[in-house]
Design a protein around this motif. Structure first.
Motif, PDB file in Angstrom:
ATOM      1  N   MET A   1       0.922  -0.736  -0.538  1.00  0.00           N
ATOM      2  CA  MET A   1      -0.202  -0.050   0.446  1.00  0.00           C
ATOM      3  C   MET A   1       0.677   1.057   0.250  1.00  0.00           C
ATOM      4  O   MET A   1       0.399   2.057  -0.625  1.00  0.00           O
ATOM      5  CB  MET A   1      -0.747  -0.209   1.570  1.00  0.00           C
ATOM      6  N   SER A   2       2.061   1.180   0.655  1.00  0.00           N
ATOM      7  CA  SER A   2       3.046   2.213   0.384  1.00  0.00           C
ATOM      8  C   SER A   2       4.284   1.051   0.705  1.00  0.00           C
ATOM      9  O   SER A   2       4.083  -0.117   0.925  1.00  0.00           O
ATOM     10  CB  SER A   2       2.519   3.793   1.805  1.00  0.00           C
ATOM     11  N   ASN A   3       5.754   2.254   0.844  1.00  0.00           N
ATOM     12  CA  ASN A   3       6.579   1.287   1.682  1.00  0.00           C
ATOM     13  C   ASN A   3       7.154   1.366   2.881  1.00  0.00           C
ATOM     14  O   ASN A   3       7.113   0.639   3.493  1.00  0.00           O
ATOM     15  CB  ASN A   3       8.242   2.117   0.556  1.00  0.00           C
TER      16      ASN A   3
ATOM     17  N   GLY B   1      -8.878 -10.227   5.891  1.00  0.00           N
ATOM     18  CA  GLY B   1      -6.803  -9.232   5.370  1.00  0.00           C
ATOM     19  C   GLY B   1      -6.369  -8.405   6.788  1.00  0.00           C
ATOM     20  O   GLY B   1      -7.320  -7.881   7.913  1.00  0.00           O
ATOM     21  N   THR B   2      -5.724  -8.667   6.093  1.00  0.00           N
ATOM     22  CA  THR B   2      -4.404  -8.086   7.859  1.00  0.00           C
ATOM     23  C   THR B   2      -3.406  -6.569   6.874  1.00  0.00           C
ATOM     24  O   THR B   2      -3.665  -6.306   5.733  1.00  0.00           O
ATOM     25  CB  THR B   2      -3.496  -8.224   8.639  1.00  0.00           C
ATOM     26  N   LYS B   3      -3.169  -5.698   7.331  1.00  0.00           N
ATOM     27  CA  LYS B   3      -2.603  -4.293   7.579  1.00  0.00           C
ATOM     28  C   LYS B   3      -0.990  -4.282   7.790  1.00  0.00           C
ATOM     29  O   LYS B   3      -1.026  -4.710   8.860  1.00  0.00           O
ATOM     30  CB  LYS B   3      -3.211  -3.186   7.080  1.00  0.00           C
ATOM     31  N   GLU B   4      -0.181  -4.828   7.440  1.00  0.00           N
ATOM     32  CA  GLU B   4       1.195  -4.758   8.196  1.00  0.00           C
ATOM     33  C   GLU B   4       1.884  -3.807   7.897  1.00  0.00           C
ATOM     34  O   GLU B   4       2.452  -2.675   6.768  1.00  0.00           O
ATOM     35  CB  GLU B   4       1.997  -6.255   7.404  1.00  0.00           C
ATOM     36  N   SER B   5       1.784  -2.821   8.997  1.00  0.00           N
ATOM     37  CA  SER B   5       3.142  -1.296   8.943  1.00  0.00           C
ATOM     38  C   SER B   5       4.440  -1.730   9.585  1.00  0.00           C
ATOM     39  O   SER B   5       4.539  -1.506  10.719  1.00  0.00           O
ATOM     40  CB  SER B   5       1.804  -0.755   9.510  1.00  0.00           C
ATOM     41  N   TRP B   6       5.004  -0.812   9.392  1.00  0.00           N
ATOM     42  CA  TRP B   6       5.982  -0.511   9.965  1.00  0.00           C
ATOM     43  C   TRP B   6       5.939   0.284  11.378  1.00  0.00           C
ATOM     44  O   TRP B   6       5.351   0.961  11.009  1.00  0.00           O
ATOM     45  CB  TRP B   6       7.415   0.989   9.430  1.00  0.00           C
TER      46      TRP B   6
END
Ligand SMILES: [Zn+2]
Length: 73
Positions: A19-21, A40-45
């Motif tokens: 979705m982004s870097n 669904g999951t969203k994995e973020s820095w």
């Protein structure tokens, strides 16, 4: 690997997209055949523990570096 929040069984990644870097969206499917939930999951820095030293950052050697000496001779 993520666990299914319906039954607690292991779920496998079906697909993912950037979705982004700093964020990746992943689609999972539960491996329990009696459940088969998809989610669904969203994995973020989150945080850096070690960062590159940009002040003393060594650039990669140029591929033609051997030829620079010849130019200046
Ligand atoms: Zn499940």
């Amino acid at each position: 690997m993520f666990k299914c929040h319906h039954c607690g069984h292991a779920a496998h990644t079906r697909s993912s997209r950037d979705m982004s870097n700093k964020t990746v969206e992943r689609y999972y499917q539960c491996q329990n055949i009696n459940c088969s939930a998809t989610f669904g999951t969203k994995e973020s820095w989150d945080k850096d523990f070690i960062t590159p030293d940009r002040k003393n950052f060594a650039e990669p050697h140029p591929e033609d570096s051997d030829q620079l000496g010849i130019l200046y001779d």
